[in-house]
Design an enzyme around this catalytic site. Sequence first.
Site, PDB file in Angstrom:
ATOM      1  N   ARG A 242       0.817  -1.224   0.000  1.00  0.00           N
ATOM      2  CA  ARG A 242       0.000   0.000   0.000  1.00  0.00           C
ATOM      3  C   ARG A 242       0.844   1.264   0.000  1.00  0.00           C
ATOM      4  NH1 ARG A 242      -3.086  -1.259   5.326  1.00  0.00           N
ATOM      5  NH2 ARG A 242      -0.919  -1.889   5.713  1.00  0.00           N
TER       6      ARG A 242
ATOM      7  N   ASP B 182      -3.930  -2.096  -2.482  1.00  0.00           N
ATOM      8  CA  ASP B 182      -4.454  -2.517  -1.185  1.00  0.00           C
ATOM      9  C   ASP B 182      -5.293  -3.764  -1.454  1.00  0.00           C
ATOM     10  OD1 ASP B 182      -5.906  -2.992   1.112  1.00  0.00           O
ATOM     11  OD2 ASP B 182      -6.242  -0.867   1.538  1.00  0.00           O
ATOM     12  N   VAL B 183      -4.788  -4.907  -1.027  1.00  0.00           N
ATOM     13  CA  VAL B 183      -5.471  -6.173  -1.375  1.00  0.00           C
ATOM     14  C   VAL B 183      -6.837  -6.322  -0.690  1.00  0.00           C
ATOM     15  CG1 VAL B 183      -3.319  -7.416  -1.882  1.00  0.00           C
ATOM     16  CG2 VAL B 183      -4.342  -7.592   0.410  1.00  0.00           C
TER      17      VAL B 183
ATOM     18  N   ASN C 205       0.753 -13.384   0.145  1.00  0.00           N
ATOM     19  CA  ASN C 205       1.518 -13.148   1.377  1.00  0.00           C
ATOM     20  C   ASN C 205       0.970 -11.991   2.215  1.00  0.00           C
ATOM     21  OD1 ASN C 205       4.162 -12.955   3.092  1.00  0.00           O
ATOM     22  ND2 ASN C 205       3.950 -10.947   2.121  1.00  0.00           N
ATOM     23  N   ALA C 206       0.463 -10.945   1.558  1.00  0.00           N
ATOM     24  CA  ALA C 206       0.003  -9.759   2.305  1.00  0.00           C
ATOM     25  C   ALA C 206      -1.011 -10.164   3.366  1.00  0.00           C
ATOM     26  CB  ALA C 206      -0.610  -8.736   1.354  1.00  0.00           C
TER      27      ALA C 206
ATOM     28  N   SER D 228      -0.345 -19.459   8.731  1.00  0.00           N
ATOM     29  CA  SER D 228       0.328 -19.289  10.030  1.00  0.00           C
ATOM     30  C   SER D 228       0.062 -20.515  10.887  1.00  0.00           C
ATOM     31  CB  SER D 228      -0.229 -18.050  10.742  1.00  0.00           C
ATOM     32  OG  SER D 228       0.168 -18.054  12.105  1.00  0.00           O
TER      33      SER D 228
ATOM     34  N   TYR E  86      -7.673 -13.501  13.306  1.00  0.00           N
ATOM     35  CA  TYR E  86      -6.491 -13.845  12.511  1.00  0.00           C
ATOM     36  C   TYR E  86      -6.456 -15.373  12.336  1.00  0.00           C
ATOM     37  CZ  TYR E  86      -1.457 -14.126  11.344  1.00  0.00           C
ATOM     38  OH  TYR E  86      -0.245 -14.373  10.745  1.00  0.00           O
TER      39      TYR E  86
ATOM     40  N   THR F  94       9.926 -10.023  11.932  1.00  0.00           N
ATOM     41  CA  THR F  94       9.504  -9.001  10.956  1.00  0.00           C
ATOM     42  C   THR F  94       8.830  -7.869  11.727  1.00  0.00           C
ATOM     43  OG1 THR F  94       7.232  -9.781  10.641  1.00  0.00           O
ATOM     44  CG2 THR F  94       8.922 -10.836   9.289  1.00  0.00           C
TER      45      THR F  94
HETATM   46  P1  NDP Z   1       5.061  -7.446   7.619  1.00  0.00           P
HETATM   47  O1  NDP Z   1       4.121  -6.577   8.364  1.00  0.00           O
HETATM   48  O2  NDP Z   1       6.513  -7.389   7.892  1.00  0.00           O
HETATM   49  O3  NDP Z   1       4.854  -7.246   6.048  1.00  0.00           O
HETATM   50  C1  NDP Z   1       3.574  -7.289   5.489  1.00  0.00           C
HETATM   51  C2  NDP Z   1       3.640  -6.917   4.022  1.00  0.00           C
HETATM   52  O4  NDP Z   1       2.311  -6.946   3.480  1.00  0.00           O
HETATM   53  C3  NDP Z   1       4.148  -5.502   3.808  1.00  0.00           C
HETATM   54  O5  NDP Z   1       4.779  -5.429   2.554  1.00  0.00           O
HETATM   55  C4  NDP Z   1       2.858  -4.693   3.820  1.00  0.00           C
HETATM   56  O6  NDP Z   1       3.028  -3.440   3.203  1.00  0.00           O
HETATM   57  C5  NDP Z   1       1.944  -5.638   3.054  1.00  0.00           C
HETATM   58  N1  NDP Z   1       0.526  -5.431   3.311  1.00  0.00           N
HETATM   59  C6  NDP Z   1      -0.114  -5.416   4.501  1.00  0.00           C
HETATM   60  N2  NDP Z   1      -1.420  -5.181   4.320  1.00  0.00           N
HETATM   61  C7  NDP Z   1      -1.611  -5.025   2.992  1.00  0.00           C
HETATM   62  C8  NDP Z   1      -2.737  -4.745   2.179  1.00  0.00           C
HETATM   63  N3  NDP Z   1      -3.950  -4.554   2.708  1.00  0.00           N
HETATM   64  N4  NDP Z   1      -2.555  -4.662   0.841  1.00  0.00           N
HETATM   65  C9  NDP Z   1      -1.339  -4.840   0.304  1.00  0.00           C
HETATM   66  N5  NDP Z   1      -0.244  -5.096   1.003  1.00  0.00           N
HETATM   67  C10 NDP Z   1      -0.376  -5.188   2.338  1.00  0.00           C
HETATM   68  O7  NDP Z   1       4.481  -8.919   7.866  1.00  0.00           O
HETATM   69  P2  NDP Z   1       5.167 -10.357   7.749  1.00  0.00           P
HETATM   70  O8  NDP Z   1       6.174 -10.361   6.676  1.00  0.00           O
HETATM   71  O9  NDP Z   1       5.527 -10.796   9.109  1.00  0.00           O
HETATM   72  O10 NDP Z   1       3.886 -11.219   7.298  1.00  0.00           O
HETATM   73  C11 NDP Z   1       3.674 -11.659   5.975  1.00  0.00           C
HETATM   74  C12 NDP Z   1       2.665 -12.801   6.006  1.00  0.00           C
HETATM   75  O11 NDP Z   1       3.170 -13.842   6.826  1.00  0.00           O
HETATM   76  C13 NDP Z   1       1.309 -12.406   6.591  1.00  0.00           C
HETATM   77  O12 NDP Z   1       0.276 -13.017   5.868  1.00  0.00           O
HETATM   78  C14 NDP Z   1       1.383 -12.969   8.008  1.00  0.00           C
HETATM   79  O13 NDP Z   1       0.099 -13.265   8.502  1.00  0.00           O
HETATM   80  C15 NDP Z   1       2.207 -14.215   7.780  1.00  0.00           C
HETATM   81  N6  NDP Z   1       2.862 -14.714   8.984  1.00  0.00           N
HETATM   82  C16 NDP Z   1       3.803 -13.969   9.671  1.00  0.00           C
HETATM   83  C17 NDP Z   1       4.391 -14.482  10.809  1.00  0.00           C
HETATM   84  C18 NDP Z   1       5.419 -13.733  11.598  1.00  0.00           C
HETATM   85  O14 NDP Z   1       5.767 -14.208  12.693  1.00  0.00           O
HETATM   86  N7  NDP Z   1       5.941 -12.621  11.136  1.00  0.00           N
HETATM   87  C19 NDP Z   1       4.028 -15.807  11.330  1.00  0.00           C
HETATM   88  C20 NDP Z   1       3.035 -16.497  10.542  1.00  0.00           C
HETATM   89  C21 NDP Z   1       2.494 -15.952   9.425  1.00  0.00           C
HETATM   90  P3  NDP Z   1       2.066  -2.161   3.544  1.00  0.00           P
HETATM   91  O15 NDP Z   1       1.729  -2.256   5.000  1.00  0.00           O
HETATM   92  O16 NDP Z   1       2.870  -0.976   3.184  1.00  0.00           O
HETATM   93  O17 NDP Z   1       0.860  -2.326   2.675  1.00  0.00           O
END
Ligand code: NDP
Length: 255
Positions: free
Chosen positions: A40, A65-66, A93-94, A148, A161, A196
């Site tokens: 976003r 924004d997904v 992934n988002a 997750s 979640y 992260t």
């Molecule tokens: P981060 O918050 O570090 O990164 C999330 C990414 O997704 C960013 O690039 C963010 O950019 C983007 N994002 C968030 N919301 C939106 C949206 N509505 N539209 C488009 N892009 C979006 O998170 P993680 O890397 O930790 O998590 C990534 C995935 O892994 C998630 O699905 C999370 O549930 C999953 N996960 C993470 C764990 C962890 O311990 N970290 C454990 C288990 C699963 P921006 O906000 O600028 O849009």
Amino acid sequence: AERWSLAGTAALVTGGSKGIGHAIVEELAGFGATVHTCSRNAAELEECRRRWEEKGLPVTVSVCDVSVRAEREKLMETVNQTFDGKLDILVNNAGQMPLKAAVEWTADEYSQLMTTNLESCFHLCQLAHPLLIHASIAGGSSIVNISSISGSIAYKGVALYAISKGGMNQLTRSLATEWAPNNIRVNAIAPGFITTDMTRNIDKNILEQEYSKTPMRRSGEPVEVASTAMFLCMPAASFITGQVIFIDGGRTISG
Ligand code: NDP
């Protein structure tokens, strides 16, 4: 060999500006894929694009924004044009993990989180389907959903979640069954605690408690998730579909 390469493939990774998504973009591009990613934040995304260009990684970006249906449609149109109507890899992934007691959630917050984490995944799979069908990658095209461990084991404060990720796991199995005849494999990765922005502010005591229940006694790094995402998309993984793979240092098997 071709079995262990993504050379010539096209990939879409949502949420690639940081964390796990960022590592997946670099891993796929490093093994030969041309990647498109979104988030976003336009400025952050452009900064990523610039650094990837410097490193010689073929990555394009666009803001999306997904959680917004029209933006998902626009994203897939961009991908369609960028990759000439074919896509080999979709990584959903988002996602977001707001911490809140179950009694505190409003109706609007409920639908916003479910849309961001689950509906976006379903709809992007739907939108990608015609492009994935046209893919020519040996072993079939791939969808990888980033779920997750909390979709399978329970934690306090993340009830919604958890349902969004549990739903994602079952969606993975359903689509794997439905789309196997189309040569599309669908798998999920369920990470444990990964370092992260999402987990940066988690209480130290909670983290310590988590480590004590984890055989490997630590958090994981984004690259340790990205390597499995990359493997699942390779021709080498051609008989793997409908699986939820836990990358959690043993957390979910520990008594
Ligand atoms: P981060 O918050 O570090 O990164 C999330 C990414 O997704 C960013 O690039 C963010 O950019 C983007 N994002 C968030 N919301 C939106 C949206 N509505 N539209 C488009 N892009 C979006 O998170 P993680 O890397 O930790 O998590 C990534 C995935 O892994 C998630 O699905 C999370 O549930 C999953 N996960 C993470 C764990 C962890 O311990 N970290 C454990 C288990 C699963 P921006 O906000 O600028 O849009």
